[in-house]
Design an enzyme around this catalytic site. Structure first.
Site, PDB file in Angstrom:
ATOM      1  N   GLN A   3      -6.147   7.105 -16.114  1.00 11.30           N
ATOM      2  CA  GLN A   3      -5.640   8.203 -16.880  1.00 11.30           C
ATOM      3  C   GLN A   3      -6.432   9.259 -16.483  1.00 11.30           C
ATOM      4  O   GLN A   3      -7.567   9.344 -16.068  1.00 11.30           O
ATOM      5  CB  GLN A   3      -5.951   7.853 -18.334  1.00 11.30           C
ATOM      6  CG  GLN A   3      -4.987   7.116 -19.089  1.00 11.30           C
ATOM      7  CD  GLN A   3      -5.206   6.722 -20.433  1.00 11.30           C
ATOM      8  OE1 GLN A   3      -5.983   5.857 -20.832  1.00 11.30           O
ATOM      9  NE2 GLN A   3      -4.542   7.396 -21.264  1.00 11.30           N
ATOM     10  N   SER A   4      -5.781  10.572 -16.306  1.00 12.76           N
ATOM     11  CA  SER A   4      -6.279  11.630 -15.568  1.00 12.76           C
ATOM     12  C   SER A   4      -7.624  12.384 -16.043  1.00 12.76           C
ATOM     13  O   SER A   4      -8.555  12.590 -15.401  1.00 12.76           O
ATOM     14  CB  SER A   4      -5.172  12.746 -15.589  1.00 12.76           C
ATOM     15  OG  SER A   4      -3.860  12.141 -15.041  1.00 12.76           O
ATOM     16  N   THR A   5      -7.843  12.369 -17.436  1.00 10.61           N
ATOM     17  CA  THR A   5      -8.955  12.908 -18.074  1.00 10.61           C
ATOM     18  C   THR A   5      -9.624  12.115 -19.140  1.00 10.61           C
ATOM     19  O   THR A   5      -9.102  11.236 -19.476  1.00 10.61           O
ATOM     20  CB  THR A   5      -8.589  14.216 -18.787  1.00 10.61           C
ATOM     21  OG1 THR A   5      -7.801  14.146 -19.688  1.00 10.61           O
ATOM     22  CG2 THR A   5      -7.569  15.296 -17.735  1.00 10.61           C
ATOM     23  N   GLN A   8      -7.840  12.008 -22.476  1.00  4.98           N
ATOM     24  CA  GLN A   8      -6.525  11.136 -22.554  1.00  4.98           C
ATOM     25  C   GLN A   8      -7.125   9.771 -22.719  1.00  4.98           C
ATOM     26  O   GLN A   8      -6.455   8.975 -23.376  1.00  4.98           O
ATOM     27  CB  GLN A   8      -5.619  11.257 -21.199  1.00  4.98           C
ATOM     28  CG  GLN A   8      -5.075  12.472 -20.825  1.00  4.98           C
ATOM     29  CD  GLN A   8      -4.258  12.614 -19.572  1.00  4.98           C
ATOM     30  OE1 GLN A   8      -4.541  11.649 -18.835  1.00  4.98           O
ATOM     31  NE2 GLN A   8      -3.460  13.669 -19.420  1.00  4.98           N
ATOM     32  N   GLY A  44     -10.351   8.452 -16.248  1.00  5.13           N
ATOM     33  CA  GLY A  44     -10.845   9.911 -16.387  1.00  5.13           C
ATOM     34  C   GLY A  44     -10.817  10.760 -14.934  1.00  5.13           C
ATOM     35  O   GLY A  44     -11.491  11.725 -14.933  1.00  5.13           O
TER      36      GLY A  44
END
Length: 503
Positions: A3-5, A8, A44
Site C-alpha cells: 500500500q502506497s502510504t 492507507q 507504506g
C-alpha cells in the site's frame, strides 16, 4: 502486497485483507501452503520506483533464480507503477517460466498475447499514477498562484492563529535575522557576516526538522551556507514564491533538486506578508551575490595585505597593466618595499617588466592621502566610528537575549523541580539534573557576555578622536635621494587614478 502510504495501511484495511486473501487463491490453484511466501515489507511505500523497496527486489531475485512458480498480486499497480520495473519483472518471469496472476486471471509471460496484455496493464498503471498526481498537484498549483498555499516557513516567520504569515513573536529571533541582513548590507559579503557573528560570539536561530525536538527552535553558530540560503530566500522580503526548485529523479532512484531562474518560477507575489527587508533591498542583495567583479585572472581592485607598503595589492604596471607585487628588503634596519611587475615572468618565463623603488612612491601617496584628509573627511571617519558603536550595541542586544533565554530556561527548570513530588525520586533526580544543566548553561552565557562586552568596550575615546583631528597639522617630508625616472600608474581607492613620476 503493498500500500502506497502509511495512512492507507492504517485506514484502508480492506485492501490489506484482500491482498492477504491471495494466499488462499494460490492454494486453490494447487500450491501447498508451506511453499507460499507472503512479501509485505513494502507497506507504506510508493510503487513509482523500485528503489528502497526491499520486497520488490526480493521478488525479482527469487524469480530470477527460478525459485518462484507463480507471482500473485491484487493488481498490476501493487507490484509496480513504473514501466521499466514492470517490464523487467515480465522479462525475468518469461525467462524462468514463472506465471503471473491477478484478480482478472492467470497469465503466462512466455505467451505473446499474455505478455502484450500485461504490458498494456503496466502502461495503464503508470498513466493512472500520472493522473492521480495531476489531480493532487493541480489544486496545489492553483492555490500557489493565488499565494494561499500553506508552506513551511523559514526561521523568523510563523503562521498566526488566523493562518497569516507574521514575524516570529520572539524579539531575539527578529534581532538575529535583522542583524544578519544589516551586516550584509554593510559588508556586501556573506563570509563577512559569518566572521562578524563568530567574532562577536553570536548565535543564529534554526528550526529542528528531525529527531525528538522536531519543530523546536534552536540556536547554533552561523554558517556560510545558512547565510546564503537566508539571503536568497524571498520570504524574508515579504514575497510569496513557489517553484524555485525542480525535482528530478536520478538514475539511482534518488531525488535531486535543480534551482530554476526567476522567470521559470510558478508564482512570485511581492508584498504578500510582512518581511525583514524590502523587495528593493532583496534585489540589491541578489545583485551583490551574483557580482563577478572578483573573478578573472587580474581583478580591477585588490585588498590591502600585510606589510608596510601603502599600495600593496593596488599598484598596476603602466607598461602592461598587470598587477604589481611587493618585495621587501632591509636598509639601515628599516624595511623598504619595491614594487615589481613579474606576471609575465611567472606565466611565460620572460624578463621582469619593471621594478619601482617604493620609498618615494609611498611618500607621494602619503602626501596625497594627507591632502585628501580634509576636516570634513575626518568628521566622516568619526561618523563611521559612531556606526561601529551602533553595530556593537546591536551585537550586545543579541548577546543579552541569549543570557535572558538561558535565565528563563533555568527558572523553568527550577519550577519543575520544586513542583515534583519529593517521594518520586526517579522524576526528581531527572528534573534536578535538568536544573543543574540549565544553571551551567546560564553561567556559560553570562561569562561569554562579560568577555564580549569587555572586548567591545575598546572603542575610540575622545583623546583618540582629537588625535585624528590633528592629522591635518602633521607633515611628511619627501625623500631627497634621486631615483631613476620611471612612469607608473597607481590605481588607488580614490575618485581618480594617480600618475606619479619618481625622481
Amino acid at each position: 502486497m503493498r500500500q502506497s502510504t502509511l495512512r492507507q495501511v492504517l485506514t484502508n484495511t480492506e485492501s490489506a485483507t484482500r491482498q492477504y486473501a491471495l494466499r488462499q487463491k494460490a492454494i486453490a490453484l494447487g500450491w501447498q501452503a508451506e511453499h507460499i511466501v507472503t512479501i509485505d515489507t513494502d507497506q507504506g511505500q510508493s510503487g513509482a520506483s523500485a528503489a528502497d523497496r526491499e520486497g520488490f527486489q526480493r521478488l525479482v531475485a527469487e524469480v530470477g533464480m527460478g525459485r518462484a512458480g507463480i507471482v500473485l498480486g491484487l493488481e498490476v499497480s501493487r507490484l509496480a507503477r513504473n514501466n521499466a520495473d514492470w517490464h523487467r519483472l515480465l522479462e525475468i518471469c518469461a525467462m524462468s517460466a514463472t506465471l503471473i496472476c491477478d484478480e482478472d486471471g492467470l497469465y503466462d509471460p512466455t505467451d505473446f498475447n499474455d505478455r502484450l496484455l500485461l504490458g498494456l496493464k503496466g502502461t495503464m498503471s503508470e498513466a493512472e499514477l500520472h493522473f492521480i498526481r495531476a489531480r493532487l498537484i493541480g489544486g496545489q498549483l492553483s492555490k500557489a498562484r493565488r499565494g494561499e498555499l500553506r508552506m513551511s516557513l523559514p526561521v523568523g516567520l510563523v503562521y498566526d492563529p488566523a493562518g497569516r504569515v507574521v514575524l516570529h513573536p520572539d524579539t531575539g529571533v527578529q534581532q538575529a535575522v535583522r542583524h544578519a541582513f544589516t551586516l550584509f548590507a554593510r559588508t556586501g559579503s556573506a563570509r563577512s557576516v559569518v566572521q562578524q557573528f563568530n567574532a562577536d560570539g553570536l548565535l543564529f536561530p534554526v528550526r529542528v526538522h528531525t529527531g525528538a525536538r522536531k519543530g523546536e527552535l534552536a540556536w547554533m553558530p552561523l554558517t556560510h551556507w545558512r547565510v546564503l540560503r537566508t539571503l536568497h530566500n524571498p520570504r524574508y522580503a515579504g514575497a510569496f514564491a513557489y517553484g524555485r526548485r525542480r525535482e528530478r529523479l536520478a538514475a539511482n532512484g534518488k531525488k535531486t533538486f535543480d534551482t530554476l531562474p526567476r522567470e521559470q518560477w510558478i508564482a512570485l507575489i511581492p508584498d504578500a506578508h510582512p518581511g525583514y527587508i524590502g523587495w528593493e533591498q532583496y534585489e540589491t542583495n541578489q545583485r551583490l551575490l551574483a557580482n563577478a567583479a572578483a573573478h578573472g585572472e587580474d581583478r580591477a581592485a585588490g585588498p590591502a595585505r600585510e606589510g608596510t607598503a601603502l599600495l600593496q595589492g593596488l599598484a598596476a604596471c603602466a607598461k602592461c597593466g598587470n598587477r604589481m607585487s611587493v618585495r621587501y628588503h632591509t636598509r639601515r634596519g628599516v624595511e623598504v618595499p619595491d614594487y615589481q611587475c613579474v606576471r609575465a615572468r611567472i606565466q611565460d618565463g620572460a624578463r621582469r617588466c619593471q621594478t619601482v623603488p617604493g620609498a618615494a612612491v609611498d611618500t607621494a601617496i602619503s602626501h596625497l592621502l594627507l591632502d585628501t584628509l580634509t576636516p570634513l573627511a575626518l568628521e566622516v571617519a568619526l561618523t563611521g566610528q559612531t556606526e561601529l558603536e551602533t553595530r556593537a550595541a546591536e551585537a550586545d542586544a543579541l548577546r543579552r537575549g541569549h543570557v535572558e533565554r538561558a535565565r528563563h530556561r533555568a527558572e523553568l527548570a527550577r519550577r519543575r523541580y520544586l513542583a515534583v513530588d519529593p517521594d518520586n525520586r526517579l522524576v526528581a533526580d531527572s528534573l534536578e539534573a535538568d536544573w543543574n544543566d540549565a544553571l551551567r548553561a546560564l553561567q556559560t552565557a553570562r561569562e561569554d557576555y562579560d568577555r564580549a562586552s569587555e572586548a567591545a568596550a575598546a572603542a575610540l575615546t575622545e583623546q583618540h578622536k582629537d588625535k585624528i583631528r590633528c592629522l591635518r597639522r602633521w607633515r611628511v617630508f619627501p625623500c631627497r635621494r634621486p631615483r631613476s625616472v620611471v612612469r607608473v600608474t597607481f590605481v588607488v581607492h580614490l575618485s581618480h587614478p594617480l600618475t606619479y613620476t619618481a625622481g
